[in-house]
Design a protein around this motif. Structure first.
Motif, mmCIF file in Angstrom:
data_model
loop_
_atom_site.group_PDB
_atom_site.id
_atom_site.type_symbol
_atom_site.label_atom_id
_atom_site.label_comp_id
_atom_site.label_asym_id
_atom_site.label_seq_id
_atom_site.Cartn_x
_atom_site.Cartn_y
_atom_site.Cartn_z
ATOM 1 N N GLY A 256 -22.244 96.479 31.693
ATOM 2 C CA GLY A 256 -21.072 96.632 30.827
ATOM 3 C C GLY A 256 -20.255 97.873 31.091
ATOM 4 O O GLY A 256 -20.601 98.717 31.915
ATOM 5 N N THR A 263 -17.312 90.476 27.595
ATOM 6 C CA THR A 263 -18.223 90.078 28.643
ATOM 7 C C THR A 263 -18.121 91.039 29.824
ATOM 8 O O THR A 263 -17.194 91.845 29.919
ATOM 9 C CB THR A 263 -17.901 88.652 29.119
ATOM 10 O OG1 THR A 263 -16.529 88.601 29.552
ATOM 11 C CG2 THR A 263 -18.078 87.653 27.985
ATOM 12 N N GLN A 266 -14.389 89.970 32.933
ATOM 13 C CA GLN A 266 -13.365 89.529 31.992
ATOM 14 C C GLN A 266 -12.145 88.997 32.742
ATOM 15 O O GLN A 266 -11.807 89.479 33.821
ATOM 16 C CB GLN A 266 -12.953 90.680 31.069
ATOM 17 C CG GLN A 266 -14.094 91.194 30.219
ATOM 18 C CD GLN A 266 -13.691 92.346 29.315
ATOM 19 O OE1 GLN A 266 -12.524 92.720 29.242
ATOM 20 N NE2 GLN A 266 -14.663 92.927 28.623
ATOM 21 N N SER A 279 -16.272 81.787 36.154
ATOM 22 C CA SER A 279 -17.526 81.774 35.397
ATOM 23 C C SER A 279 -18.459 82.851 35.948
ATOM 24 O O SER A 279 -18.639 82.959 37.160
ATOM 25 C CB SER A 279 -18.191 80.398 35.512
ATOM 26 O OG SER A 279 -19.527 80.438 35.035
ATOM 27 N N TYR A 280 -19.009 83.672 35.037
ATOM 28 C CA TYR A 280 -20.044 84.639 35.421
ATOM 29 C C TYR A 280 -21.204 84.519 34.438
ATOM 30 O O TYR A 280 -21.026 84.681 33.228
ATOM 31 C CB TYR A 280 -19.514 86.064 35.420
ATOM 32 C CG TYR A 280 -20.594 87.090 35.685
ATOM 33 C CD1 TYR A 280 -21.156 87.223 36.950
ATOM 34 C CD2 TYR A 280 -21.090 87.902 34.652
ATOM 35 C CE1 TYR A 280 -22.157 88.139 37.194
ATOM 36 C CE2 TYR A 280 -22.084 88.827 34.892
ATOM 37 C CZ TYR A 280 -22.631 88.947 36.152
ATOM 38 O OH TYR A 280 -23.637 89.855 36.407
ATOM 39 N N SER A 282 -24.886 85.548 35.495
ATOM 40 C CA SER A 282 -25.780 86.667 35.752
ATOM 41 C C SER A 282 -25.745 86.973 37.246
ATOM 42 O O SER A 282 -25.271 86.157 38.040
ATOM 43 C CB SER A 282 -27.215 86.342 35.318
ATOM 44 O OG SER A 282 -27.762 85.372 36.198
#
Length: 341
Positions: A256, A263, A266, A279-280, A282
């Motif tokens: 972060g 998220t 972003q 899309s993320y 991991s």
């Protein structure tokens, strides 16, 4: 007798109240630059009808009026082929010609097309002195970049009343003629490259927190990449990828940006909407759209551990693969957090 003189003067006044008009003419050679378009735009038929000077003009718009007997027509030479040829390859770009902006009055070689035809038809509208021809570009296949040229001969035939009385009757001589103009076209075919703008914003430091944080060692920041599509057609689905090298003195921070909100990866859509998604899930996901490399972008199978500085510091490049077709003229922003060393 006195009454007759008054009536005669009134009639003369009605006739002579109309304006006098100057002559019309044709420029024998006209050069029209059609601008620059990508091969993708041409193949999709995306360029709109372009308004170009066709060679015919009058010094007064009032002369081109709906009056019985008046006419203006354009006839393209019957042997004409609507194509432009590359100066450096054998590729060609086709085009269409029309008298109306929506293409509804096409100029067919060997067939006269009327702009003005008595009181029945006037495609010019009001205030027109230079008569346009509308050009629509298209290509059935992808064509090579370069300069394309072509030409077409158009014969203009016209007849207009040079003096119109107040009763909308012709009381003067006719301005009439027939003359050919050669329109020469130039087109540039060039890629409309996707643009990319990278910016950074500090989001947190250990002293100030999220209130006016400074880019000091240990602070967090976000690197944002804004992708732009300047073309008039969409970028094909699945062909867009963004590779971001990790800047010196920073480490990707997959735990972060220090704000505790939002998220990790972003996205922000622009206006008009791009139609893209990212899309993320991991670092270890094999189905999301974010990949990591530890060898300068040669391979994309490296899996860092979120929050583990040692494994995150090994990341040299990040690849983002947006999904969807990117709409014409749109933009899309992606941001990823980093730790400042």
């Amino acid at each position: 007798m006195r009454h007759f003189l008054r009536l005669l003067m009134l009639c003369l006044g009605l006739v002579l109240s109309g304006p006098a008009f100057a002559a019309c003419g044709v420029a024998t050679t006209v050069s029209d630059d059609l601008g620059s378009y990508s091969s993708n735009a041409l193949k999709a038929g995306a360029p709109p009808y372009l308004s170009e000077f066709g060679g015919f003009s009058c010094s007064s718009a009032s002369l081109i009026a709906l009056l019985a007997g008046n006419y203006l027509k354009a006839t393209v030479a019957s042997a004409s082929v609507y194509k432009m040829t590359s100066a450096t390859s054998s590729d060609t770009v086709s085009y269409q010609l029309a008298a109306a902006a929506d293409g509804s009055s096409p100029l067919v070689p060997g067939t006269a097309t009327y702009y003005v035809n008595g009181t029945a038809l006037n495609l010019l509208g009001s205030g027109t002195t230079s008569v346009p021809i509308y050009v629509k570009l298209a290509s059935s296949t992808a064509v090579a970049p370069g300069t394309y040229t072509g030409s077409v001969a158009i014969r203009w035939d016209w007849s207009f009343c040079s003096l119109i009385g107040a009763l909308n009757a012709c009381v003067g001589t006719l301005d009439a003629g027939s003359k050919t103009a050669t329109m020469s076209f130039t087109l540039t075919v060039a890629p409309q490259q996707t643009t990319m703008l990278v910016a950074t914003t500090t989001t947190w430091d250990a002293i100030s927190g999220t209130t006016d944080p400074k880019a000091i060692p240990g602070s967090r920041r976000r690197a944002s990449i804004t992708i732009g599509n300047p073309d008039i057609v969409a970028i094909d689905r699945g062909t867009l990828a963004v590779i971001l090298p990790v800047a010196n003195r920073t480490i990707v921070a997959l735990d972060g940006d220090g704000t505790g909100s939002g998220t990790v990866v972003q996205t922000t859509d622009g206006s008009p909407a791009s139609g893209l998604t990212v899309s993320y899930v991991s670092p270890s996901s094999t189905t999301d759209n974010v990949d990591f490399s530890s060898d300068g972008g040669t391979t994309w199978s490296y899996t860092p551990t979120a929050g583990d500085t040692a494994s995150e510091s090994a990341v040299t490049h990040i690849r983002i693969r947006p999904q969807g077709s990117m709409a014409a003229g749109s933009s899309f922003k992606i941001s990823i957090p980093f730790l400042v060393k």
